[in-house]
Design a protein around this motif. Structure first.
Motif, PDB file in Angstrom:
ATOM      1  N   PRO A 388     -13.061 -58.916  -9.223  1.00 24.53           N
ATOM      2  CA  PRO A 388     -13.132 -59.845 -10.355  1.00 24.53           C
ATOM      3  C   PRO A 388     -14.362 -60.739 -10.336  1.00 24.53           C
ATOM      4  O   PRO A 388     -14.711 -61.331 -11.351  1.00 24.53           O
ATOM      5  N   ARG A 389     -15.020 -60.856  -9.188  1.00 24.06           N
ATOM      6  CA  ARG A 389     -16.179 -61.743  -9.094  1.00 24.06           C
ATOM      7  C   ARG A 389     -17.498 -61.009  -9.294  1.00 24.06           C
ATOM      8  O   ARG A 389     -18.550 -61.594  -9.119  1.00 24.06           O
ATOM      9  N   MET A 390     -17.438 -59.714  -9.584  1.00 18.52           N
ATOM     10  CA  MET A 390     -18.681 -58.982  -9.779  1.00 18.52           C
ATOM     11  C   MET A 390     -18.807 -58.561 -11.240  1.00 18.52           C
ATOM     12  O   MET A 390     -17.818 -58.237 -11.883  1.00 18.52           O
ATOM     13  N   THR A 391     -20.037 -58.555 -11.744  1.00 12.47           N
ATOM     14  CA  THR A 391     -20.224 -58.107 -13.113  1.00 12.47           C
ATOM     15  C   THR A 391     -20.008 -56.596 -13.171  1.00 12.47           C
ATOM     16  O   THR A 391     -19.985 -55.908 -12.150  1.00 12.47           O
ATOM     17  N   VAL A 392     -19.859 -56.105 -14.393  1.00 12.04           N
ATOM     18  CA  VAL A 392     -19.661 -54.675 -14.591  1.00 12.04           C
ATOM     19  C   VAL A 392     -20.813 -53.897 -13.969  1.00 12.04           C
ATOM     20  O   VAL A 392     -20.606 -52.907 -13.265  1.00 12.04           O
ATOM     21  N   ALA A 393     -22.042 -54.364 -14.194  1.00 15.29           N
ATOM     22  CA  ALA A 393     -23.198 -53.657 -13.644  1.00 15.29           C
ATOM     23  C   ALA A 393     -23.130 -53.607 -12.124  1.00 15.29           C
ATOM     24  O   ALA A 393     -23.382 -52.565 -11.508  1.00 15.29           O
ATOM     25  N   ALA A 394     -22.765 -54.738 -11.505  1.00 17.76           N
ATOM     26  CA  ALA A 394     -22.690 -54.775 -10.046  1.00 17.76           C
ATOM     27  C   ALA A 394     -21.604 -53.847  -9.531  1.00 17.76           C
ATOM     28  O   ALA A 394     -21.773 -53.169  -8.521  1.00 17.76           O
ATOM     29  N   CYS A 395     -20.474 -53.807 -10.251  1.00 16.17           N
ATOM     30  CA  CYS A 395     -19.375 -52.919  -9.850  1.00 16.17           C
ATOM     31  C   CYS A 395     -19.831 -51.467  -9.875  1.00 16.17           C
ATOM     32  O   CYS A 395     -19.593 -50.710  -8.943  1.00 16.17           O
ATOM     33  N   VAL A 396     -20.492 -51.080 -10.963  1.00 18.79           N
ATOM     34  CA  VAL A 396     -20.884 -49.677 -11.120  1.00 18.79           C
ATOM     35  C   VAL A 396     -21.972 -49.320 -10.108  1.00 18.79           C
ATOM     36  O   VAL A 396     -21.990 -48.216  -9.563  1.00 18.79           O
ATOM     37  N   ALA A 397     -22.876 -50.251  -9.850  1.00 17.23           N
ATOM     38  CA  ALA A 397     -23.989 -49.957  -8.955  1.00 17.23           C
ATOM     39  C   ALA A 397     -23.610 -50.059  -7.483  1.00 17.23           C
ATOM     40  O   ALA A 397     -24.372 -49.645  -6.621  1.00 17.23           O
ATOM     41  N   GLU A 398     -22.428 -50.605  -7.202  1.00 18.60           N
ATOM     42  CA  GLU A 398     -22.022 -50.836  -5.814  1.00 18.60           C
ATOM     43  C   GLU A 398     -22.173 -49.601  -4.911  1.00 18.60           C
ATOM     44  O   GLU A 398     -22.766 -49.710  -3.833  1.00 18.60           O
ATOM     45  N   PRO A 399     -21.673 -48.422  -5.307  1.00 15.40           N
ATOM     46  CA  PRO A 399     -21.851 -47.261  -4.423  1.00 15.40           C
ATOM     47  C   PRO A 399     -23.324 -46.965  -4.140  1.00 15.40           C
ATOM     48  O   PRO A 399     -23.667 -46.577  -3.026  1.00 15.40           O
ATOM     49  N   MET A 400     -24.208 -47.177  -5.117  1.00 15.18           N
ATOM     50  CA  MET A 400     -25.628 -46.916  -4.890  1.00 15.18           C
ATOM     51  C   MET A 400     -26.188 -47.905  -3.871  1.00 15.18           C
ATOM     52  O   MET A 400     -26.999 -47.549  -3.029  1.00 15.18           O
ATOM     53  N   ARG A 401     -25.753 -49.161  -3.981  1.00 16.45           N
ATOM     54  CA  ARG A 401     -26.242 -50.161  -3.036  1.00 16.45           C
ATOM     55  C   ARG A 401     -25.725 -49.877  -1.632  1.00 16.45           C
ATOM     56  O   ARG A 401     -26.465 -49.974  -0.655  1.00 16.45           O
TER      57      ARG A 401
END
Lengths: 570, 361
Positions: A388-401
């Motif tokens: 809940p504390r991450m933006t949609v972009a951060a959520c989607v990019a998480e595996p890449m990071r």
């Protein structure tokens, strides 16, 4: 066919006129129900359908004053000639239970866990019949439990709720509801928390009670199959208003309001051809296995003094490249445990799981991380599985990071590309999950699972937390992406109608064992096993005519089974 | 068509994320807002006084005059037994108080939060040992603990830096278990949430999960705890000074010390040496507590009334229903012309049911 072809003149039992409910909040008051009006005749079943949050439950609760203090109710509801709105204290208590009874969605929380079910039914009786003694109340409780089809009622009357199955608990709730011969039963999603086969039995019971006792039922539900099965008349609620009211057959045949049409067209229908939107070119399934499960058993430690629980026992199956394998079963069948084991979240007790050529059980550290890069996972509840504390972009990019794939600019581009693929506008990237709807969140969840172009995806009940009207779109997106990207998929679900829309092959599980495995057509059209047949027969179809035939067929099957002496209790 | 759909998807954005303080104020009402405002003003006054102490104070904190002078133009609040100017001591004292509070809170958060996070997430024997240690610290009377630590750190009393650090460290030791407990318990709840599991499936390591996913979800109670602790820190500091374990009067001004020295004057009618430092303590503790309490009300979702949780769901639904209505109208258009003629003749009521869907467009 039903007892509602009334010999009595069409009389009105309950009349609701311009009923409005609004809630005070920190901001502007929220208008939950906007001037709804409807009538219920004695012995009639009125279904109120609508999206979650459309005000269908609130409207009914207003009639028995079961709303929080922040609600204000206007308009009127008359039971015979008694005004219900504005009744307080003793007056409304006399109506509740005695004249209007309620059945709740979740039987396990609606029963008091520290009292026996007999005590709870007896209490409901004694509240309205103060002269009744405890032995009398108890005897009546046994009668009622027999009436609702609980086996060995004289013994079960002493049981505590946790000793009963979900279906039996709901039967106890129904027994309590009918204990004082109410004129109306409000059934608020009475089968939503239950498995399909249990749902079918509860629907049978409600049918039966209506025919025998002539009680009117207000059925609140979002399941169009249940509506088709039970309702005489249907009221459709949309954003707090009743937008359409019609006889059930007419409503299913010629829906008028756009919402009704949308709702009906979104409901997956077991046994019908797949919708056109899903008929894009599918990649050909090859013989190369992506997942190989051999003789897999998973045990969980039992409670003190009890043996281990066998969640999965001796299951062997494979998922081929480009294939959607649906894993179907009721709650407790071990399907989710199996799916979690495949991605390494649960350790197996025995057996082998090979994913993308590597043994996921023995894989550790670096190998497991590399493996996970090639596996996607979509969780059941998108509201809980996105941080809940991450933006949609951060959520989607998480595996890449996590896997250090790409530069920040490349990641941004990939996120944009995927949001587009799941049909979300690009500016959603900056939003937070709670600002999105359930369906949108699940599409974000799908985007996250696919961001690294996995070869294998596990989807654990991805649509069961969603409303039907939203589910259709998520499934559309899912199938299109599977066709485009060609990942293999293990699709876990309890909904056979959804399975029928998208699966190449189906595996049916029951109590941890694999019961049947075959391609979509053969399992759903010509099931080889009795259990699969039961399961398919139990699914109500969203068409009153077809459902009536199905019900007759089921009844015949059951009579046959009973005559063979193989009657199964739940 | 698709462009239309995008346009229709009404973005339910929350107003301004820019100024956190303003957004916070906007989400309060009535008494709560008054509490927050009074607290903020009191604390702001002390911060300003502390920052500009050299400019505001008429004299230095260690400048000596003759003792027990009553209030006069030269000494607006009189002088103490030891001959210090009371007003100057109070103004310089604000500086000491804020330094000690800030240091104590930063230290205890820096130590307590990561410890709680690791203990909660890793669990097992490590967790059990840490909980035991923290519970032992927690069970110790806090003032006694502070005295012991200040003796250990600075031998009881000392100069500026050592004095402030020893006071801050002794307060820190008392607070660490509080942050530890709050964060550990929240971590245990959060670590079984599906989004943490989702991070594990993605392949994220434990450090990344703890500090990237769990921390941001357990940190909401830290501001509340920090403000409530701040008031406790001031009291502890004052108590240490009062008992004689605080900071030397020549190193820095400290209210607790002044209170202690004022005791002897009380019986001879010298009230100004005690009342004003006491009032300063009461005012800053009240201010910080008010902020803490109203933060607690605002940030705790259980105490907040829910407001329109389903707006985004509704927006999506409306969009789809409108698309349906649109598609219907397109397919019905040729038929409708014919139907219109029919309808004029027949007594069938006009099709009203389409109206609500159209109105919302």
């Amino acid at each position: 066919m039903t007892a509602t072809s009334p010999a009595v003149a069409p009389k009105i039992l309950l009349r609701v006129e311009n009923l409005s409910v609004s809630f005070r909040t920190d901001g502007a008051p929220v208008q939950a129900v906007k001037a709804i009006s409807y009538d219920v005749a004695p012995g009639e079943t009125l279904a109120i359908v609508g999206e979650s949050g459309s005000g269908k439950t609130v409207g009914c609760r207003a009639m028995v004053s079961l709303l929080p203090d922040s609600a204000s109710v206007r308009g009127g509801a008359w039971l015979d000639d008694q005004e219900l709105i504005g009744l307080k204290g003793e007056a409304i208590r006399r109506v509740r239970g005695d004249r209007i009874a309620m059945i709740f969605q979740e039987p396990s929380t609606a029963l008091d866990p520290v009292r026996t079910v007999g005590w709870q039914i007896g209490q409901a009786l004694r509240v309205h019949h103060p002269k009744m003694t405890w032995p009398q109340a108890r005897a009546r409780a046994v009668e009622l439990m027999e009436l609702v089809g609980i086996p060995d009622p004289a013994i079960r009357v002493q049981s505590y709720p946790h000793q009963l199955s979900g279906g039996q608990k709901q039967r106890v709730m129904i027994a309590m509801a009918i204990s004082c011969d109410p004129e109306i039963i409000i059934a608020d999603e009475p089968t939503t928390a239950l498995d399909v086969t249990t749902q079918a039995q509860i629907l049978d019971l409600l049918h039966d009670l209506r025919d025998r006792l002539g009680t009117a039922i207000i059925l609140i539900t979002h399941n169009m199959g249940v509506v088709a099965d039970l309702a005489d008349r249907v009221a459709v609620m949309y954003r707090g208003e009743i937008v359409e009211q019609a006889e059930a057959r007419q409503l299913f045949g010629q829906p008028q309001h756009p919402y009704t049409r949308h709702l009906l067209s979104s409901v997956p229908h077991l046994g019908q051809p797949r919708p056109a939107s899903m008929n894009t070119a599918a990649p050909t399934v090859t013989d190369r296995p992506v997942v190989e499960i051999e003789d897999l058993s998973i045990d969980f430690p039992g409670r003190l003094g009890q043996g281990p629980v066998h969640a999965v026992s001796q299951v062997s199956l494979t998922v081929q490249e480009h294939e959607i394998l649906a894993l179907v079963g009721e709650s407790g069948s071990g399907k989710t445990t199996l799916a979690r084991c495949v991605v390494g979240l649960v350790k197996p007790t025995r057996g082998q799981v090979r994913v993308l050529g590597a043994d996921i059980v023995k894989a550790g550290g670096r190998q497991l991380r590399q493996l996970r890069q090639r596996i996607g996972f979509v969780f059941q509840d998108p509201a809980a599985s996105l941080n809940p504390r991450m933006t949609v972009a951060a959520c989607v990019a998480e595996p890449m990071r996590v896997h250090e794939v790409g530069t920040p600019a490349e990641r941004r581009a990939r996120v944009e590309e995927l949001l587009d693929a799941v049909e979300l506008p690009g500016d959603f990237a900056r939003r937070y999950p709670h600002e999105l709807s359930g369906g949108q969140r699940q599409r974000v969840s799908l985007a996250r699972a696919l961001v690294l172009r996995p070869q294998f995806l596990v989807a654990d009940e991805p649509t069961s937390a969603l409303d039907v009207s939203v589910q259709a779109r998520v499934l559309d997106v899912f199938v299109r992406l599977q066709h485009e990207m060609g990942f293999a998929c293990l699709f876990v679900t309890h909904d056979l109608a959804v399975v029928d829309m998208l699966a190449d092959r189906i595996a049916v599980m029951r109590q941890g064992r694999l019961v049947e495995l075959g391609d979509d057509r053969s399992v759903l059209r010509h099931p080889a096993q009795d259990y699969t047949r039961d399961l398919i027969a139990a699914v109500p179809v969203p068409d009153p005519v077809e459902q009536a035939e199905k019900r007759a067929l089921r009844r015949a099957l059951r009579a046959e089974a009973a005559s063979l002496g193989a009657g199964r209790t739940d | 068509m698709s462009a239309d759909l995008l346009a229709l998807e009404a973005p339910p954005r929350r107003p301004g994320r820019s100024l956190p303080g303003l957004a916070l104020l906007r989400s309060t009402h009535g008494l709560q807002r008054l509490m927050l405002l009074i607290g903020a003003v009191l604390v702001a006054i002390f911060v300003v006084v502390a920052l500009f102490a050299p400019l505001l104070a008429p004299y230095g904190f260690a400048e000596l005059f003759s003792g027990h002078l009553p209030m006069s133009a030269e000494h607006p609040l009189g002088t103490t037994v030891g001959g210090y100017d009371v007003l100057s001591r109070i103004i310089w004292g604000a500086r000491t108080a804020i330094e000690v509070i800030a240091l104590a809170i930063v230290l205890s958060i820096l130590i307590g939060v990561p410890l709680g996070l690791v203990s909660g997430y890793v669990g097992g024997p490590l967790d059990r040992v840490l909980v035991l240690v923290m519970d032992a610290l927690f069970a110790f009377p806090s003032l006694l603990m502070a005295i012991v630590v200040s003796i250990v750190v600075a031998g009881g009393r000392s100069g500026v830096l050592a004095g402030i650090v020893s006071a801050a460290v002794s307060i820190t030791v008392i607070f660490i278990p509080q942050y530890f407990r709050v964060v550990r318990n929240a971590t245990i709840q959060v670590k079984v949430e599906p989004y943490v599991e989702a991070a594990r499936v993605v392949g994220a390591g434990p450090t990344r999960i703890m500090f990237g996913h769990v921390l941001s979800n357990v940190s909401q109670s830290i501001p509340v705890l920090a403000t409530l602790n701040a008031s406790e820190a001031i009291l502890t500091l004052a108590s240490l000074g009062f008992l004689g374990f605080g900071i030397e009067p020549t190193s820095a001004a400290e209210w607790g010390y002044d209170l202690n020295k004022a005791m002897s004057g009380v019986s001879s009618g010298v009230w100004w040496t005690g009342v004003f430092p006491g009032l300063a303590i009461v005012a800053i503790v009240t201010g910080v507590t008010l902020i803490g309490e109203s933060l607690n009300d605002v940030l705790n979702p259980l105490l907040r009334t829910r407001g329109g949780a389903s707006t985004a769901d509704e927006a999506e639904l409306i969009e789809m229903v409108e698309a349906e209505a649109e598609a219907d109208q397109e397919s019905l258009a040729p038929v409708e012309a014919v139907a219109e003629a029919d309808r004029a003749g027949s007594d069938r009521p006009p099709d009203d049911s389409l109206q609500p869907g159209e109105e919302t467009s």
